[in-house]
Design a protein around this motif. Sequence first.
Motif, PDB file in Angstrom:
ATOM      1  N   GLU A  35       0.832  -1.211   0.000  1.00 31.27           N
ATOM      2  CA  GLU A  35       0.000   0.000   0.000  1.00 31.27           C
ATOM      3  C   GLU A  35       0.867   1.261   0.000  1.00 31.27           C
ATOM      4  O   GLU A  35       0.636   2.197  -0.763  1.00 31.27           O
ATOM      5  N   LYS A  38       2.894   1.540  -3.512  1.00 31.41           N
ATOM      6  CA  LYS A  38       2.273   1.343  -4.829  1.00 31.41           C
ATOM      7  C   LYS A  38       2.396   2.632  -5.629  1.00 31.41           C
ATOM      8  O   LYS A  38       2.304   3.727  -5.093  1.00 31.41           O
ATOM      9  N   ASN A  44       0.828   0.283  -9.888  1.00 27.62           N
ATOM     10  CA  ASN A  44      -0.447   0.640  -9.258  1.00 27.62           C
ATOM     11  C   ASN A  44      -1.521  -0.422  -9.435  1.00 27.62           C
ATOM     12  O   ASN A  44      -2.174  -0.811  -8.465  1.00 27.62           O
ATOM     13  N   SER A  45      -1.736  -0.855 -10.649  1.00 29.43           N
ATOM     14  CA  SER A  45      -2.831  -1.795 -10.904  1.00 29.43           C
ATOM     15  C   SER A  45      -2.551  -3.156 -10.272  1.00 29.43           C
ATOM     16  O   SER A  45      -3.453  -3.785  -9.716  1.00 29.43           O
ATOM     17  N   ASP A  48      -3.048  -2.774  -6.497  1.00 29.83           N
ATOM     18  CA  ASP A  48      -4.477  -2.690  -6.172  1.00 29.83           C
ATOM     19  C   ASP A  48      -5.144  -4.060  -6.191  1.00 29.83           C
ATOM     20  O   ASP A  48      -5.928  -4.387  -5.298  1.00 29.83           O
ATOM     21  N   LEU A  51      -3.904  -6.105  -3.106  1.00 29.73           N
ATOM     22  CA  LEU A  51      -4.540  -5.634  -1.880  1.00 29.73           C
ATOM     23  C   LEU A  51      -5.997  -6.070  -1.802  1.00 29.73           C
ATOM     24  O   LEU A  51      -6.461  -6.535  -0.758  1.00 29.73           O
ATOM     25  N   ARG A  52      -6.700  -5.959  -2.908  1.00 24.94           N
ATOM     26  CA  ARG A  52      -8.107  -6.346  -2.941  1.00 24.94           C
ATOM     27  C   ARG A  52      -8.280  -7.839  -2.673  1.00 24.94           C
ATOM     28  O   ARG A  52      -9.126  -8.248  -1.887  1.00 24.94           O
TER      29      ARG A  52
END
Length: 70
Positions: A35, A38, A44-45, A48, A51-52
Amino acid sequence: MESRILSVADVMEAMASHRPYRPGLGLDAALKEIEKNKGTLYDNSVADVCLRLFRRKVINLKGSNLNSNP
């Protein structure tokens, strides 16, 4: 893209897992690292998605899909 995915996966596994020279730092520490960095150290993608998946408990460190029926 594959190398970007592997870099995030490697950080997750390395930080959370036990090593002979140190105890595992845990999943929370690994997620905080992803986090925090990133967009700078990690794509970034990819960050994300990682993390999700972990926060929704879709996947664990062993790679198991936690929502599948055995």
